[in-house]
Design a protein around this motif. Structure first.
Motif, PDB file in Angstrom:
ATOM      1  N   THR A  44       0.819  -1.207   0.000  1.00  0.00           N
ATOM      2  CA  THR A  44       0.000   0.000   0.000  1.00  0.00           C
ATOM      3  C   THR A  44       0.855   1.260   0.000  1.00  0.00           C
ATOM      4  O   THR A  44       0.345   2.332  -0.257  1.00  0.00           O
ATOM      5  N   ILE A  45       2.128   1.156   0.292  1.00  0.00           N
ATOM      6  CA  ILE A  45       3.016   2.318   0.316  1.00  0.00           C
ATOM      7  C   ILE A  45       3.766   2.390  -1.001  1.00  0.00           C
ATOM      8  O   ILE A  45       4.376   1.422  -1.442  1.00  0.00           O
ATOM      9  N   SER A  46       3.723   3.558  -1.623  1.00  0.00           N
ATOM     10  CA  SER A  46       4.467   3.754  -2.861  1.00  0.00           C
ATOM     11  C   SER A  46       5.959   3.776  -2.545  1.00  0.00           C
ATOM     12  O   SER A  46       6.379   4.461  -1.621  1.00  0.00           O
ATOM     13  N   PRO A  47       6.770   3.046  -3.287  1.00  0.00           N
ATOM     14  CA  PRO A  47       8.209   3.037  -3.001  1.00  0.00           C
ATOM     15  C   PRO A  47       8.829   4.398  -3.306  1.00  0.00           C
ATOM     16  O   PRO A  47       8.287   5.199  -4.065  1.00  0.00           O
ATOM     17  N   ILE A  48       9.980   4.653  -2.696  1.00  0.00           N
ATOM     18  CA  ILE A  48      10.694   5.903  -2.927  1.00  0.00           C
ATOM     19  C   ILE A  48      11.167   5.921  -4.376  1.00  0.00           C
ATOM     20  O   ILE A  48      11.849   4.992  -4.820  1.00  0.00           O
ATOM     21  N   PRO A  49      10.808   6.965  -5.126  1.00  0.00           N
ATOM     22  CA  PRO A  49      11.177   6.992  -6.551  1.00  0.00           C
ATOM     23  C   PRO A  49      12.662   7.230  -6.751  1.00  0.00           C
ATOM     24  O   PRO A  49      13.310   7.907  -5.961  1.00  0.00           O
TER      25      PRO A  49
END
Length: 150
Positions: A44-49
């Motif tokens: 559910t957490i977007s990874p660090i780009p």
């Protein structure tokens, strides 16, 4: 002539204990595993780009970037001026972080715009720097002294 002092030689370790690094184990210490409740690997957490292009495609990071940009504009952090000849152009970059609450749940996505000021030269690229930093305890001490001396 006085006798020479003896040099102390460190004893050779005779124990069989090895550290985690010596054993090639670079995982978190299991003793503190209960404190590692941050759900970074959660889907559910977007990874660090890794790039600005990928951050712009993710709505979570795009929103964080817009919040940072809006704050910079509202605070009038900089002003654009024509580039004088012989002056460096200061570039910047985006930094991305997850901010977590004390219980390990995600609080927010944090995007920061930072300048790469390592190429600046005093007197050429900037004139003055000022960073007002004062601790609250210092202010209390000064006010207490002023109040006691009327």
């Amino acid at each position: 002539m006085p006798p020479r002092p003896r040099r102390r030689v460190a004893p050779i370790p005779t124990h069989t204990m090895t550290t985690r690094a010596q054993a090639g184990k670079f995982l978190p210490n299991p003793k503190y595993a209960d404190n590692l409740t941050a759900t970074v690997a959660d889907t559910t957490i977007s990874p660090i780009p890794r790039s600005v292009r990928s951050a712009l495609q993710d709505p979570c990071w795009l929103s964080a970037m817009q919040v940072e940009y809006r704050a910079l504009m509202e605070n009038a952090t900089w002003r654009l001026v024509p580039r004088p000849p012989g002056v460096n152009v200061v570039t910047g970059k985006w930094l991305f972080r997850h901010k977590f609450k004390a219980d390990g749940s995600l609080e927010r996505y944090k995007a920061r715009w930072v300048l790469r000021g390592f190429s600046q030269r005093p007197g050429v690229d900037f004139d003055e720097t000022f960073s007002p930093v004062v601790k609250a305890a210092t202010i209390r001490v000064v006010l207490t002294i002023a109040a006691t001396r009327n």
